[in-house]
Structures are given as C-alpha cells and as structure tokens.
Design a protein around this motif. Structure first.
Motif, short mmCIF file in Angstrom:
data_model
loop_
_atom_site.label_atom_id
_atom_site.label_comp_id
_atom_site.label_asym_id
_atom_site.label_seq_id
_atom_site.Cartn_x
_atom_site.Cartn_y
_atom_site.Cartn_z
N THR A 15 0.86 -1.18 0.00
CA THR A 15 0.00 0.00 0.00
C THR A 15 0.90 1.23 0.00
OG1 THR A 15 -1.59 -1.23 1.33
CG2 THR A 15 -1.87 1.16 1.28
N ILE A 16 0.57 2.19 -0.84
CA ILE A 16 1.37 3.44 -0.83
C ILE A 16 0.46 4.66 -0.67
CG2 ILE A 16 3.27 2.54 -2.26
CD1 ILE A 16 1.96 4.47 -4.50
N LEU A 17 1.05 5.70 -0.15
CA LEU A 17 0.38 7.00 -0.08
C LEU A 17 0.51 7.64 -1.46
CD1 LEU A 17 -0.81 9.36 1.63
CD2 LEU A 17 1.54 9.96 2.24
N ASN A 18 -0.60 8.01 -2.06
CA ASN A 18 -0.56 8.61 -3.39
C ASN A 18 -0.07 10.06 -3.30
OD1 ASN A 18 -0.91 9.60 -5.92
ND2 ASN A 18 -3.05 8.95 -6.14
N GLN A 19 1.23 10.24 -3.57
CA GLN A 19 1.84 11.57 -3.37
C GLN A 19 1.38 12.58 -4.42
OE1 GLN A 19 5.98 11.72 -2.18
NE2 GLN A 19 5.99 9.55 -1.71
N GLN A 20 0.79 12.09 -5.50
CA GLN A 20 0.26 13.01 -6.51
C GLN A 20 -0.90 13.82 -5.95
OE1 GLN A 20 1.49 14.22 -8.84
NE2 GLN A 20 1.76 13.02 -10.69
N LYS A 21 -1.60 13.23 -4.97
CA LYS A 21 -2.81 13.91 -4.46
C LYS A 21 -2.54 14.78 -3.23
CE LYS A 21 -6.24 11.26 -6.71
NZ LYS A 21 -7.43 10.42 -6.58
N TYR A 28 -4.53 6.37 0.25
CA TYR A 28 -3.64 5.20 0.21
C TYR A 28 -4.18 4.26 -0.85
CZ TYR A 28 -0.99 6.69 4.28
OH TYR A 28 -0.16 7.38 5.12
N ILE A 29 -3.27 3.76 -1.71
CA ILE A 29 -3.73 2.85 -2.77
C ILE A 29 -2.94 1.54 -2.70
CG2 ILE A 29 -4.60 4.58 -4.40
CD1 ILE A 29 -1.89 4.56 -5.79
N HIS A 30 -3.59 0.44 -3.09
CA HIS A 30 -2.93 -0.85 -3.13
C HIS A 30 -2.26 -1.03 -4.49
CE1 HIS A 30 -4.81 -1.80 0.57
NE2 HIS A 30 -6.03 -1.87 0.08
N LEU A 31 -1.05 -1.57 -4.47
CA LEU A 31 -0.38 -1.92 -5.72
C LEU A 31 -0.35 -3.45 -5.78
CD1 LEU A 31 2.61 0.64 -5.63
CD2 LEU A 31 0.29 0.96 -6.52
N ASP A 32 -1.25 -4.02 -6.58
CA ASP A 32 -1.45 -5.47 -6.52
C ASP A 32 -0.71 -6.24 -7.59
OD1 ASP A 32 -3.09 -5.34 -4.31
OD2 ASP A 32 -4.87 -4.91 -5.52
N ASN A 33 -0.07 -5.53 -8.51
CA ASN A 33 0.70 -6.25 -9.53
C ASN A 33 1.86 -5.37 -9.99
OD1 ASN A 33 -0.44 -4.43 -11.52
ND2 ASN A 33 -2.33 -5.63 -11.31
N VAL A 42 6.32 5.76 -12.34
CA VAL A 42 6.36 6.65 -13.52
C VAL A 42 5.49 7.88 -13.29
CG1 VAL A 42 5.63 6.82 -15.94
CG2 VAL A 42 6.90 4.83 -15.17
N SER A 43 4.34 7.71 -12.67
CA SER A 43 3.41 8.84 -12.51
C SER A 43 3.64 9.61 -11.21
CB SER A 43 1.98 8.33 -12.56
OG SER A 43 1.77 7.44 -11.47
N LEU A 44 4.74 9.28 -10.51
CA LEU A 44 5.15 10.00 -9.28
C LEU A 44 4.14 9.87 -8.14
CD1 LEU A 44 6.63 13.34 -10.76
CD2 LEU A 44 7.69 11.11 -10.59
N LYS A 45 3.35 8.80 -8.17
CA LYS A 45 2.51 8.54 -6.98
C LYS A 45 3.45 8.19 -5.83
CE LYS A 45 -1.57 6.82 -9.44
NZ LYS A 45 -1.09 6.56 -10.82
N VAL A 46 4.53 7.52 -6.18
CA VAL A 46 5.62 7.32 -5.24
C VAL A 46 6.85 7.93 -5.89
CG1 VAL A 46 6.13 4.99 -6.11
CG2 VAL A 46 6.88 5.61 -3.84
N ARG A 47 7.60 8.72 -5.13
CA ARG A 47 8.79 9.36 -5.68
C ARG A 47 9.78 9.58 -4.55
NH1 ARG A 47 8.85 12.78 -2.31
NH2 ARG A 47 10.56 13.71 -3.43
N GLY A 48 11.01 10.02 -4.91
CA GLY A 48 12.08 10.10 -3.92
C GLY A 48 12.89 8.81 -4.05
N GLY A 196 8.28 20.70 -2.96
CA GLY A 196 8.53 21.49 -1.75
C GLY A 196 7.24 21.97 -1.12
N SER A 197 6.41 22.65 -1.91
CA SER A 197 5.18 23.22 -1.33
C SER A 197 4.15 22.14 -1.04
CB SER A 197 4.59 24.30 -2.25
OG SER A 197 4.53 23.83 -3.58
N ARG A 198 4.00 21.17 -1.94
CA ARG A 198 2.96 20.15 -1.73
C ARG A 198 3.35 19.13 -0.68
NH1 ARG A 198 1.76 16.53 -5.02
NH2 ARG A 198 3.68 16.52 -6.24
N LEU A 199 4.64 18.73 -0.68
CA LEU A 199 5.03 17.57 0.12
C LEU A 199 5.83 17.95 1.37
CD1 LEU A 199 6.06 15.24 -2.86
CD2 LEU A 199 3.82 15.51 -1.80
N THR A 200 6.90 18.75 1.19
CA THR A 200 7.76 19.06 2.34
C THR A 200 7.02 19.88 3.39
OG1 THR A 200 9.81 18.80 1.13
CG2 THR A 200 9.88 20.30 3.01
#
Ligand code: MRU
Length: 353
Positions: A15-21, A28-33, A42-48, A196-200
């Motif tokens: 399960t990941i936190l959708n950082q795009q939102k 939180y979304i499940h990544l099942d495959n 690729v879509s930066l839902k998870v990044r860093g 920076g503004s959205r996440l940090t």
C-alpha cells in the motif's frame, strides 16, 4: 504529531500514499501487480530515490509471486524481463537499480521457483526495513552536525514520504521535533511540480516542525534576509568522487551556500552512491514533459510554441559540498578517498542501468 509513512507492507499487500494527491487528499492505494508498481513510479505517486527503490523491490517480488512458470529456468527468464521493465521506469535515482539488483542476486541463489518467490519477498522487506534504520541514523548524524543552527533551507522532498520513514534531508527535523530541538525550515517550492510546497511543507507540519515556504527564486534573498545558517538536501545518485545528482535547483543552492559562506550538506543512504560512475557528468538526467513548465495544473501559462527544456535533476560538483551525511557517518572531502574508505564494501557491485 506524527512522522508520515508512505509505503506499507501489510498482510501480503503493498500500500502506498498517493503523493500526486497530497496535500489536499490523503489517499492510500494498493499496488497489486507489477504494472501498478511501475505506474506508481512513472506517474510520481511514489517518488524520492529510496521510496522508488523500495516500491520497485516489492513490485518485482509481487510480479514474481504471480508467475505461473513451473520450472526455474522459465521463472528466471520471466523475472529478468520484469526486472528490465521496472528498471525502465525512471533513470536518475540509482536506488531503483540497486534494489532490483539486490533481488536479482538473491534469485540466483535458489533451487526452486517457490524458494525464489519467498526469497524475493523477504529481500524486498529487508530493503524496506533497512532504509528506515538508515534514515534514522542519517537523522542522528545530521542533528549532530547541524548543532545549534536553527534556520535551515532545503529543496524538493527528501523526507519521510520519499523513504521508508524519517527521510534523509528532513530526518534531523523530525528527530529534532521528537527531542524538542526547534528548527525553522525554509522550503523551496521546487518547480516545476512543487515537491517542496505540496510535500515538504505538509510533511513537516505533520510532525510539528516550523516551516516557511519560498519560491525557488527567493533562495538567495532569503539566505541573506533571514539568516539561513545551512542548506541540506537529499540526492538521487552520488558518483565515486562525491558529485551528487538531486532535484533541479539543488546546484543553485550549493553555489549560493558557497557565496554566502554557509555549509551545504547532502544527506543520503549508501544505496544512493553509484561507485560505477567516476564523476557526476556520467549521471543520466531525466527530462520530463514540457507541460510541467508551460502549464500550472491544466492552465496554460506560456504561449503556444514555447521552446522548453525541463530537466528534473542537476548535478552538484563535489567542491560545493561541505559533507555527505550517510548512515555510516559523515563523509567529508577528499571525497574520492573518503567515499572509498566509508563504502569500501560496495566497490565492485555492478549496477545495471
Ligand atoms: O522527482 P523526485 O520527486 O523523485 O525527486 C526526488 C529528489 O530529488 C529527492 O531530493 C531525492 O530523491 C532524495 S529523497 C530522500
């Protein structure tokens, strides 16, 4: 006050936190495959860098667990294809390749398909756990080296949500909040996509750290006007001579630090070093969609036909870096020699790219 966490492995599910939102929607979304893991990167839902590595490791383990191959040879072939697929998700953060390589090496040690599936998952879990421990240590070292400084600048989000927990550059602020050490963080907004503004800003607010948002172009003036005492950033890939790739804008901050005679620190786990690269000019720099610059959200800002250059990262030459804070301690110049001494056991590890 809590330090937010963006990657969870619970009951055999990723399960990941959708950082795009973020910051307005906590989803939180499940990544099942494996495709969902690829898409999330690729879509930066998870990044860093470390978070990309951890997600890719779980993605490969999940993909492998769903294989229907009934013999080891077919399984290994499928695994290789899945590894190549995930390795193509993003080019700059070496943690992606490092994590995938770790799993691939483990898969070579087994005798059955079932054994391979089990070892891949346990290695992904180990990478996840180690990253949290490493980030905590980085935070402790960073806290010590920042000493009495209060006003510290950063860019992008090298925070808890970019790692397993605590973050790298943001780890001292989270740990500081736990022990009552007060920082005032100046967070550059981080154009073009506002990590920076959205996440940090959001992340530091969660753990009660005082944070002021500035645009990237305000950095020089803010250092001067607000008495910024140090700059600390993360890294996506560090070459053997200490040259460090990080979010676009980092090089400018490093040059400013030198001009204003304040220390500039990189904070990164040893998984971010790429000792196959002698210097930073060899690091591949991701270039992203021009729409990130010509538009804000869905609104077009720049005229039709504008020529755009949109590199996502830059490389800070080692001479601008005061010290590199790792889980194994702080590495100071001479980087060529001291990186070798500190990370000696990593030398010779092949990282495919
Ligand atoms: O494009 P991003 O958001 O993945 O870029 C992230 C950064 O540049 C971070 O500073 C770096 O990966 C360190 S994260 C601990």
């Amino acid at each position: 006050m809590t330090v937010p966490v963006s990657i969870l492995w619970n009951e055999d599910q990723l399960t990941i936190l959708n950082q795009q939102k973020l910051p307005h929607v906590i989803e939180y979304i499940h990544l099942d495959n494996i495709e969902a893991a690829f898409d999330a990167i690729v879509s930066l839902k998870v990044r860093g860098a470390p978070a990309i590595g951890i997600t890719a490791a779980y993605g490969l383990a999940i993909g492998a667990s769903q294989s229907s191959a009934d013999n080891l040879e077919d399984f290994q072939q499928e695994l290789h294809d899945q590894y190549i697929y995930l390795a193509g998700s993003r080019p700059t953060a070496v943690n992606l390749f490092w994590a995938l390589e770790r799993l691939m090496e483990k898969a070579e040690t087994v005798k059955t398909v079932e054994e391979a599936k089990a070892i891949l998952l346990s290695e992904a879990i180990a990478i996840h756990k180690e990253d949290e421990e490493h980030c905590r240590k980085i935070g402790e070292y960073a806290l010590a080296v920042l000493g009495d400084y209060r006003n510290v600048m950063t860019i992008c989000n090298a925070g808890s949500i970019a790692t397993a927990k605590y973050g790298t550059a943001l780890a001292p602020f989270h740990l500081g909040a736990e022990i009552g050490k007060e920082f005032h963080v100046y967070a550059c907004e981080t154009r073009p996509i506002f990590q920076g503004s959205r996440l940090t800003v959001w992340e530091l607010q969660q753990s009660g750290v005082e944070v002021t948002l500035i645009t990237d172009g305000m950095a020089a003036h803010t250092i001067q006007a607000k008495g910024v005492q140090a700059i600390i950033t993360g890294a996506d890939r560090i070459a053997a001579n200490g040259d460090s790739a990080n979010k676009i804008g980092t090089l400018g901050l490093a040059i400013l630090a030198k001009a204003f005679k304040i220390p500039f620190f990189i904070a990164a786990p040893s998984s971010t070093f790429d000792l196959n690269f002698a210097e930073g000019t060899q690091i591949p720099i991701e270039e992203r969609d021009e729409k990130e610059i010509t538009h804000i959200g869905e609104s077009r800002i720049a005229p039709q036909g504008t020529l755009v250059y949109n590199p996502a990262f830059d490389v800070t030459p080692n001479e601008y870096i005061t010290g590199i804070i790792t889980e194994k301690g702080i590495i100071y110049p001479d980087y060529q020699k001291n990186i070798h001494n500190t990370l000696g056991d990593q030398i010779g590890e092949e990282v495919s790219r």
